[in-house]
Design an enzyme around this catalytic site. Structure first.
Site, PDB file in Angstrom:
ATOM      1  N   GLN A 195       3.903  -9.369   4.919  1.00  0.00           N
ATOM      2  CA  GLN A 195       5.254  -8.505   4.724  1.00  0.00           C
ATOM      3  C   GLN A 195       5.293  -7.349   5.760  1.00  0.00           C
ATOM      4  O   GLN A 195       6.549  -7.100   6.265  1.00  0.00           O
ATOM      5  CB  GLN A 195       4.846  -7.708   3.218  1.00  0.00           C
ATOM      6  CG  GLN A 195       5.855  -6.553   2.891  1.00  0.00           C
ATOM      7  CD  GLN A 195       5.810  -6.022   1.543  1.00  0.00           C
ATOM      8  OE1 GLN A 195       6.095  -6.537   0.543  1.00  0.00           O
ATOM      9  NE2 GLN A 195       5.100  -4.870   1.376  1.00  0.00           N
ATOM     10  N   MET A 222       6.460  -0.388  -5.691  1.00  0.00           N
ATOM     11  CA  MET A 222       6.662  -0.947  -6.903  1.00  0.00           C
ATOM     12  C   MET A 222       6.067   0.136  -8.152  1.00  0.00           C
ATOM     13  O   MET A 222       5.837  -0.643  -9.555  1.00  0.00           O
ATOM     14  CB  MET A 222       6.461  -2.207  -7.167  1.00  0.00           C
ATOM     15  CG  MET A 222       7.199  -2.935  -6.127  1.00  0.00           C
ATOM     16  SD  MET A 222       7.412  -4.803  -6.425  1.00  0.00           S
ATOM     17  CE  MET A 222       5.714  -5.355  -6.435  1.00  0.00           C
ATOM     18  N   LEU A 237       0.942   3.742  -9.027  1.00  0.00           N
ATOM     19  CA  LEU A 237       0.116   4.198  -7.869  1.00  0.00           C
ATOM     20  C   LEU A 237      -1.110   4.412  -7.723  1.00  0.00           C
ATOM     21  O   LEU A 237      -1.658   4.806  -8.807  1.00  0.00           O
ATOM     22  CB  LEU A 237       1.226   5.425  -7.321  1.00  0.00           C
ATOM     23  CG  LEU A 237       2.675   5.214  -7.490  1.00  0.00           C
ATOM     24  CD1 LEU A 237       3.172   6.475  -7.120  1.00  0.00           C
ATOM     25  CD2 LEU A 237       2.998   4.068  -6.409  1.00  0.00           C
ATOM     26  N   GLY A 251       1.565  -0.989   3.798  1.00  0.00           N
ATOM     27  CA  GLY A 251       0.037  -1.411   3.693  1.00  0.00           C
ATOM     28  C   GLY A 251      -0.153  -2.638   4.430  1.00  0.00           C
ATOM     29  O   GLY A 251       0.516  -3.507   4.198  1.00  0.00           O
ATOM     30  N   GLN A 258      12.110 -10.119  -5.745  1.00  0.00           N
ATOM     31  CA  GLN A 258      11.120 -10.833  -5.083  1.00  0.00           C
ATOM     32  C   GLN A 258       9.884 -11.306  -5.884  1.00  0.00           C
ATOM     33  O   GLN A 258       8.756 -11.738  -5.750  1.00  0.00           O
ATOM     34  CB  GLN A 258      10.491  -9.635  -4.275  1.00  0.00           C
ATOM     35  CG  GLN A 258       9.738  -8.314  -5.048  1.00  0.00           C
ATOM     36  CD  GLN A 258       9.362  -7.379  -4.058  1.00  0.00           C
ATOM     37  OE1 GLN A 258      10.183  -6.523  -3.746  1.00  0.00           O
ATOM     38  NE2 GLN A 258       8.054  -7.182  -3.984  1.00  0.00           N
ATOM     39  N   HIS A 265      -1.479   3.543  -2.075  1.00  0.00           N
ATOM     40  CA  HIS A 265      -0.135   4.137  -1.917  1.00  0.00           C
ATOM     41  C   HIS A 265      -0.476   5.760  -1.648  1.00  0.00           C
ATOM     42  O   HIS A 265       0.514   5.991  -0.389  1.00  0.00           O
ATOM     43  CB  HIS A 265       0.509   4.216  -3.300  1.00  0.00           C
ATOM     44  CG  HIS A 265       1.036   2.799  -3.647  1.00  0.00           C
ATOM     45  ND1 HIS A 265       0.240   2.431  -4.901  1.00  0.00           N
ATOM     46  CD2 HIS A 265       1.781   1.819  -3.481  1.00  0.00           C
ATOM     47  CE1 HIS A 265       0.512   1.284  -5.339  1.00  0.00           C
ATOM     48  NE2 HIS A 265       1.618   0.878  -4.439  1.00  0.00           N
TER      49      HIS A 265
HETATM   50  P1  AMP Z   1       3.176  -2.202  -3.789  1.00  0.00           P
HETATM   51  O1  AMP Z   1       3.552  -0.963  -4.753  1.00  0.00           O
HETATM   52  O2  AMP Z   1       2.234  -3.094  -4.462  1.00  0.00           O
HETATM   53  O3  AMP Z   1       4.876  -2.731  -3.389  1.00  0.00           O
HETATM   54  O4  AMP Z   1       2.864  -1.654  -2.625  1.00  0.00           O
HETATM   55  C1  AMP Z   1       3.624  -0.560  -2.039  1.00  0.00           C
HETATM   56  C2  AMP Z   1       3.035  -0.326  -0.594  1.00  0.00           C
HETATM   57  O5  AMP Z   1       1.657   0.060  -0.779  1.00  0.00           O
HETATM   58  C3  AMP Z   1       3.091  -1.464   0.382  1.00  0.00           C
HETATM   59  O6  AMP Z   1       3.473  -1.201   1.725  1.00  0.00           O
HETATM   60  C4  AMP Z   1       2.071  -1.969   0.110  1.00  0.00           C
HETATM   61  O7  AMP Z   1       1.278  -2.772   1.362  1.00  0.00           O
HETATM   62  C5  AMP Z   1       0.810  -0.798   0.147  1.00  0.00           C
HETATM   63  N1  AMP Z   1      -0.346  -0.693  -0.451  1.00  0.00           N
HETATM   64  C6  AMP Z   1      -0.710  -1.395  -1.622  1.00  0.00           C
HETATM   65  N2  AMP Z   1      -2.134  -1.604  -1.952  1.00  0.00           N
HETATM   66  C7  AMP Z   1      -2.587  -0.904  -0.762  1.00  0.00           C
HETATM   67  C8  AMP Z   1      -3.854  -0.689  -0.272  1.00  0.00           C
HETATM   68  N3  AMP Z   1      -4.947  -0.957  -0.919  1.00  0.00           N
HETATM   69  N4  AMP Z   1      -4.168  -0.196   0.931  1.00  0.00           N
HETATM   70  C9  AMP Z   1      -3.112   0.400   1.433  1.00  0.00           C
HETATM   71  N5  AMP Z   1      -1.889   0.068   1.363  1.00  0.00           N
HETATM   72  C10 AMP Z   1      -1.483  -0.508   0.141  1.00  0.00           C
END
Ligand code: AMP
Length: 283
Positions: free
Chosen positions: A155, A30, A33, A149, A61, A37
């Protein structure tokens, strides 16, 4: 790096990769970054010929419209970072491109066994929205592998089950949470916290680690571990607890005794920012 705003343009590009027999790794995000990410993107680059990242803040969501509107954005910075990382394609659609009019959303997706607890009851509609967008994105990108992540552990399990149950030919790879030096889990939402709040947010990880330490004592019980976490979190003036749960990390059923594989997961509010974190370990 090519940037595609349209599904049509993206799909044409994907077709050419498939004809060229290129393997595709996909990282849906989303935006705003950070290193969490980047770790997913780096893994994808190692495993596949082509890495595709999407940035789409999915309205479906968000159960809280305020959270949706305040979701942090940094399009220029994100694009620069993705170029530096050597990402091949950024898919950057707007809401209309994905959903047309909202009336077009005619399917509600659920995985009841994994949507009984944790974030599902506190964010009604959230995982339904995640399942919907991830299915659509998978159908556009046709990846061989997709990266998620473990910070969003529920999720990750839900998407693994989606792919397993509906036989999507995609390998789902879950990667460990990337943390700040303070051990606070990196999150786009951290940008909405003040310096003092960031300090208090470190209590999430600290409280879970203290529970883990105590889980190895002879008299450890689930209520005792929850109490330890609660006490530490409530030592902060600004933290409001949404949930503290101790579950089996595969079934997400509540643990009755402190033994075997354990997932501790938390959600709290600091002001109106909702933060989640979890740890997994074995006793
Ligand atoms: P988001 O942009 O928050 O939807 O996250 C996109 C992806 O990055 C999802 O699979 C999250 O689980 C992963 N993610 C977000 N924060 C972290 C983190 N601190 N460590 C590892 N992966 C992450």
């Amino acid at each position: 790096m090519e940037i595609h705003n349209s599904v049509k343009g993206l799909k044409e590009k994907i077709k050419s990769f498939k004809i060229g027999n290129k393997s595709i790794g996909f990282v849906p995000t989303m935006g705003f970054l950070h290193k969490g990410h980047f770790s997913l993107i780096e893994a994808s680059k190692k495993d596949s010929d082509i890495t595709i990242v999407s940035i789409f803040v999915n309205p479906l969501q968000f159960n809280d419209s305020n959270d949706f509107e305040k979701y942090p954005k940094n399009e220029e910075g994100d694009i620069e970072n993705l170029r530096k990382l050597g990402v091949d394609i950024l898919f950057l659609p707007n809401t209309e491109e994905i959903y047309g009019t909202i009336g077009n959303i005619k399917i509600e997706m659920k995985i009841p066994s994994l949507m009984k607890n944790l974030c599902a009851p506190s964010r009604p509609g959230h995982f339904e929205g995640v399942l919907h967008i991830v299915s659509k994105l998978f159908n556009y990108v046709l990846p061989d592998r997709a990266y998620f992540g473990l910070k969003d552990y529920q999720q990750y399990l839900i998407i693994k089950e989606l792919v397993n149950n509906l036989s999507f030919p995609i390998e789902i790879i879950g990667l460990e949470t990337i943390r700040e030096e303070s051990m606070l889990a990196m999150s786009s939402r951290n940008s909405r916290l003040s310096g003092e709040e960031l300090e208090e947010a470190t209590l999430l990880f600290r409280s879970m680690k203290m529970a883990e330490k105590n889980s190895r004592k002879n008299n450890a019980s689930i209520p005792m571990l929850k109490e330890i976490i609660k006490e530490i979190l409530l030592s902060s003036r600004s933290i409001k607890i949404d949930y503290i749960e101790i579950l089996d990390p595969e079934s997400l059923e509540p643990k009755e005794i402190v033994s075997g594989k354990i997932l501790i997961a938390l959600a709290v509010f600091i002001g109106n920012v909702r933060l989640i974190d979890n740890i997994r370990f074995e006793v």
